[in-house]
Design a protein around this motif. Structure first.
Motif, PDB file in Angstrom:
ATOM      1  N   GLN A  35      -1.271   8.997  -6.352  1.00 53.08           N
ATOM      2  CA  GLN A  35      -0.440   8.719  -7.108  1.00 53.08           C
ATOM      3  C   GLN A  35      -0.775   7.971  -8.107  1.00 53.08           C
ATOM      4  O   GLN A  35      -0.380   7.278  -9.491  1.00 53.08           O
ATOM      5  CB  GLN A  35       0.620   8.062  -6.013  1.00 53.08           C
ATOM      6  CG  GLN A  35       1.866   9.400  -5.628  1.00 53.08           C
ATOM      7  CD  GLN A  35       1.756   8.527  -4.802  1.00 53.08           C
ATOM      8  OE1 GLN A  35       2.030   8.016  -3.773  1.00 53.08           O
ATOM      9  NE2 GLN A  35       3.517   9.305  -4.549  1.00 53.08           N
ATOM     10  N   TRP A  89       1.379   3.729  -2.484  1.00 48.57           N
ATOM     11  CA  TRP A  89       0.819   5.005  -2.937  1.00 48.57           C
ATOM     12  C   TRP A  89      -0.282   5.598  -3.214  1.00 48.57           C
ATOM     13  O   TRP A  89      -1.513   4.631  -2.418  1.00 48.57           O
ATOM     14  CB  TRP A  89       0.113   4.265  -4.425  1.00 48.57           C
ATOM     15  CG  TRP A  89       1.239   4.262  -5.508  1.00 48.57           C
ATOM     16  CD1 TRP A  89       3.171   4.765  -5.283  1.00 48.57           C
ATOM     17  CD2 TRP A  89       1.607   3.596  -7.023  1.00 48.57           C
ATOM     18  NE1 TRP A  89       3.807   4.545  -6.244  1.00 48.57           N
ATOM     19  CE2 TRP A  89       2.964   3.830  -7.280  1.00 48.57           C
ATOM     20  CE3 TRP A  89       0.582   3.817  -7.589  1.00 48.57           C
ATOM     21  CZ2 TRP A  89       3.512   3.461  -8.509  1.00 48.57           C
ATOM     22  CZ3 TRP A  89       1.337   3.074  -9.306  1.00 48.57           C
ATOM     23  CH2 TRP A  89       2.098   2.994  -9.446  1.00 48.57           C
ATOM     24  N   SER A  90      -0.683   6.974  -2.732  1.00 52.95           N
ATOM     25  CA  SER A  90      -1.787   7.338  -2.746  1.00 52.95           C
ATOM     26  C   SER A  90      -2.616   7.415  -3.569  1.00 52.95           C
ATOM     27  O   SER A  90      -1.862   6.932  -4.814  1.00 52.95           O
ATOM     28  CB  SER A  90      -1.979   8.782  -1.953  1.00 52.95           C
ATOM     29  OG  SER A  90      -0.940   9.579  -3.094  1.00 52.95           O
ATOM     30  N   PRO A  91      -3.921   7.434  -3.584  1.00 52.98           N
ATOM     31  CA  PRO A  91      -4.966   7.538  -4.741  1.00 52.98           C
ATOM     32  C   PRO A  91      -4.316   8.796  -6.011  1.00 52.98           C
ATOM     33  O   PRO A  91      -4.268   8.018  -7.098  1.00 52.98           O
ATOM     34  CB  PRO A  91      -6.647   7.794  -3.755  1.00 52.98           C
ATOM     35  CG  PRO A  91      -6.667   8.060  -2.434  1.00 52.98           C
ATOM     36  CD  PRO A  91      -5.046   7.960  -2.295  1.00 52.98           C
ATOM     37  N   ASP A 135       7.387   7.390  -7.890  1.00 47.33           N
ATOM     38  CA  ASP A 135       6.235   8.698  -7.100  1.00 47.33           C
ATOM     39  C   ASP A 135       6.148   9.275  -8.830  1.00 47.33           C
ATOM     40  O   ASP A 135       6.510  10.333  -9.537  1.00 47.33           O
ATOM     41  CB  ASP A 135       6.793   9.451  -6.441  1.00 47.33           C
ATOM     42  CG  ASP A 135       5.731  10.648  -6.274  1.00 47.33           C
ATOM     43  OD1 ASP A 135       4.554  10.537  -6.545  1.00 47.33           O
ATOM     44  OD2 ASP A 135       6.143  10.954  -5.334  1.00 47.33           O
ATOM     45  N   ASP A 167       1.002  -1.017  -0.067  1.00 43.25           N
ATOM     46  CA  ASP A 167       0.330  -0.114  -0.294  1.00 43.25           C
ATOM     47  C   ASP A 167       1.340   1.050  -0.316  1.00 43.25           C
ATOM     48  O   ASP A 167       0.561   2.571   0.720  1.00 43.25           O
ATOM     49  CB  ASP A 167      -0.753  -0.021   1.244  1.00 43.25           C
ATOM     50  CG  ASP A 167      -1.665   1.178   0.875  1.00 43.25           C
ATOM     51  OD1 ASP A 167      -1.956   1.418   0.156  1.00 43.25           O
ATOM     52  OD2 ASP A 167      -2.749   1.542   2.241  1.00 43.25           O
TER      53      ASP A 167
END
Length: 479
Positions: free
Chosen positions: A15, A11-13, A105, A9
């Motif tokens: 990303q 990455w953020s949404p 990223d 988990d």
């Protein structure tokens, strides 16, 4: 089976959405290569180049790299016993040159204007079990930025970067020139210097300036000005303010881009602070910083009362920078050469003090009532600094001032005559000052401080083993 990114988990949404856009852009623009790069402990970009088909999978699976890259000094020598038990580290995953994983990223993706059909993406370092590498300077800055959440603030920074560009006469690629490091190139001047900001001198190097401008703007970096600095073949670029990680990301990309662009066109660019060039002037990296409200975006350093230089928040932040000036010095000037900059009345600060719009002070306060650009300019840095550590040192220091509501004292109108704590004058002194700053050690992490000091002491040990030109000239005949 799930990917490395999904499994841990990572990455953020935002990303994840940027990753999909990245893949679409690879296809739409017919990109053939993508460079995956991460900023190492020195702020130098290392990585691997993948063909487009492999790059699509690598976005979520990551790219494996040897952990020996995390154990190198500035000569690219491994200075930890990586094949001994534990590899010389106090955490698992570093022994025997095992792998770590670079994870892209996606929000940092660029297309390189100077390289054929080539994309570029900045990465973070993770251990094989999904933990962020405890040696990752980008993760340290991310942690510092996160601490601003308790105050509801964002970090804002603008870059003012000096460097040198020379004509490349001989790259020194003969067989005898190899080594760690190899023989530096032979160069000549593009300008004689000492005609600071004259339009004629700018026009003389307009070809180089246009080359840099075209490609830097092509990367989407917020370039504001291109200037001729005071010394021979010395340039300066300034950049508009950006938020959070973005200023540090911009700095590592800028340095790499300038060096690559210049080399491709027969020039040598260096961000070394003080090259061994006759009549040279030292290069600095002046960091302009402020804080803004997450709620409405206003600059919280702006004072509300006439006659005040900063708001109460700004004063406390400024006082924190002063309180930890010596401890943070090695993060702003991490090379032996960086301390060659400190000379009497040289526009390089030699003591921990602040002043209103005075270039002799370490911390120069600019702006005031009604001025949205109210900010603090720290003039201590060298352009070779790891930007993640430099910015993190500022944030951790300023946060201490905010939490303890420290006061900075009066402006020093004559900074070279005002009594104030002296800044470290050598790399060794700066390392000692960092070790003595319990607060900064805690914030950076004792493990990371020990690691950084070990690398820097390895560089000092190599330096002290060499006989300098000064010693030979001073003693060879006399004794």
């Amino acid at each position: 089976m799930s990917s490395f990114v999904d499994r841990f988990d990572l990455w953020s949404p935002a990303q994840a959405e940027a990753a999909e856009a990245l893949i679409r852009r690879i296809d739409a623009e017919g990109l053939e290569l993508v460079r995956f790069a991460y900023p190492d402990q020195h702020g130098v970009l290392r990585g691997k180049t993948l063909v487009a088909a492999a790059a699509r999978d690598a976005l979520r699976e990551g790219v494996n790299m040897t952990t020996t890259l995390l154990a190198k000094d500035t000569s690219h020598k491994t200075v930890f016993p990586v094949f001994s038990s534990g590899g010389g580290f106090d955490f698992e995953g570093m022994q025997g040159g095992a792998d770590f994983t670079m994870v892209a990223d996606p929000e940092t993706f660029r297309v390189l204007p100077w390289a054929h059909k080539t994309g570029w993406v900045l990465c973070d370092a993770y251990m094989a079990d999904g933990r962020p590498s405890p040696l990752s300077s980008r993760q340290i800055l991310r942690r510092a930025i996160g601490q601003l959440d308790e105050f509801g603030l964002d970090f804002v920074a603008g870059l003012e970067v000096e460097f040198h560009v020379f004509r490349l006469d001989d790259p020194r690629m003969a067989l005898g020139d190899s080594g760690q490091p190899g023989t530096p190139p032979s160069v000549s001047l593009l300008s004689h210097g000492h005609q600071y900001l004259t339009e004629q001198r700018y026009d003389d190097v307009d070809g180089v300036m246009e080359l840099l401008r075209h490609h830097i703007q092509g990367l989407g970096l917020p370039l504001r000005s291109l200037e001729i600095e005071f010394g021979p073949s010395q340039f300066e670029l300034t950049f508009g303010p950006t938020i959070g990680l973005a200023p540090a990301d911009a700095m590592v990309l800028l340095r790499s881009a300038v060096k690559q662009i210049c080399r491709r066109h027969g020039y040598h660019a260096t961000f070394m602070c003080r090259p061994k060039i006759p009549n040279v002037m030292s290069s600095g990296w002046h960091l302009h910083q402020s804080l803004r409200s997450k709620r409405d975006g206003h600059n919280v350093f702006v004072p509300t009362q006439a006659g005040d230089d900063l708001s109460a928040t700004g004063r406390h932040y400024l006082a924190g920078l002063l309180a930890h000036a010596s401890g943070s010095a090695v993060l702003a000037s991490p090379t032996i050469n960086g301390y060659r900059r400190y000379r009497p009345f040289s526009l390089a600060p030699d003591r921990a003090l602040w002043a209103r719009d005075n270039r002799g002070a370490m911390l120069r306060v600019l702006g005031g009532v009604g001025q949205a650009a109210t900010r603090i300019e720290n003039r201590i840095g060298e352009p070779a600094a790891n930007p993640y550590l430099y910015l993190a040192s500022q944030l951790f220091s300023g946060l201490d001032g905010l939490r303890r509501q420290l006061e900075p004292g009066p402006s020093a109108d004559t900074p070279y005559d005002t009594a104030a704590p002296a800044l470290p004058r050598t790399l060794g002194d700066a390392l000692d000052a960092l070790r003595s700053d319990d607060y900064l050690c805690e914030q950076l992490g004792p493990r990371f401080v020990s690691y950084l000091c070990h690398i820097k002491e390895a560089e000092l040990a190599r330096f002290n083993l060499e006989v300098s030109e000064w010693e030979h000239r001073e003693y060879f005949e006399m004794f």
